[in-house]
Design a protein around this motif. Sequence first.
Motif, mmCIF file in Angstrom:
data_model
loop_
_atom_site.group_PDB
_atom_site.id
_atom_site.type_symbol
_atom_site.label_atom_id
_atom_site.label_comp_id
_atom_site.label_asym_id
_atom_site.label_seq_id
_atom_site.Cartn_x
_atom_site.Cartn_y
_atom_site.Cartn_z
ATOM 1 N N GLN A 117 0.851 -1.175 0.000
ATOM 2 C CA GLN A 117 0.000 0.000 0.000
ATOM 3 C C GLN A 117 0.888 1.227 0.000
ATOM 4 N N ASP A 118 0.628 2.080 -0.904
ATOM 5 C CA ASP A 118 1.398 3.305 -1.040
ATOM 6 C C ASP A 118 0.582 4.450 -0.455
ATOM 7 N N TRP A 119 1.176 5.158 0.517
ATOM 8 C CA TRP A 119 0.439 6.241 1.187
ATOM 9 C C TRP A 119 0.068 7.335 0.203
ATOM 10 N N ARG A 120 0.842 7.467 -0.875
ATOM 11 C CA ARG A 120 0.556 8.543 -1.831
ATOM 12 C C ARG A 120 -0.745 8.308 -2.591
ATOM 13 N N ILE A 121 -1.140 7.045 -2.706
ATOM 14 C CA ILE A 121 -2.382 6.736 -3.410
ATOM 15 C C ILE A 121 -3.586 7.187 -2.584
ATOM 16 N N LYS A 122 -3.457 7.075 -1.257
ATOM 17 C CA LYS A 122 -4.575 7.445 -0.382
ATOM 18 C C LYS A 122 -4.861 8.940 -0.420
ATOM 19 N N LEU A 123 -3.827 9.734 -0.676
ATOM 20 C CA LEU A 123 -3.981 11.184 -0.682
ATOM 21 C C LEU A 123 -4.169 11.644 -2.116
ATOM 22 N N GLU A 168 -2.711 17.810 -0.170
ATOM 23 C CA GLU A 168 -2.893 16.796 0.872
ATOM 24 C C GLU A 168 -1.582 16.068 1.138
ATOM 25 N N LYS A 169 -0.832 15.765 0.076
ATOM 26 C CA LYS A 169 0.449 15.072 0.245
ATOM 27 C C LYS A 169 1.453 15.948 0.989
ATOM 28 N N TYR A 213 0.529 16.114 4.628
ATOM 29 C CA TYR A 213 0.882 14.862 5.309
ATOM 30 C C TYR A 213 2.368 14.838 5.651
#
Length: 71
Positions: free
Chosen positions: A33-39, A44-45, A48
């Motif tokens: 899971q890539d945190w960048r996909i969630k944002l 937003e990035k 974060y």
Amino acid sequence: MSDYQYEEKENFEGKKIKVLGPTYDEGKPEGLQDWRIKLGTREEKIGYIKTALRYWYSKEWYGSEKRKQEA
């Protein structure tokens, strides 16, 4: 809750007590899971990352605890 598992252990006085057992769901993650996909947006990035940097490198607190003095 009836779904929880309890274990019987001894406390520091030697009395037997009931404690909550493992509560996680068994299994393995399906993929990375890539945190960048969630944002979604760039803002937003950046927000974060700023929050994460402040958390780790700020002089306002130490780690996850808001302390006035370093531990």
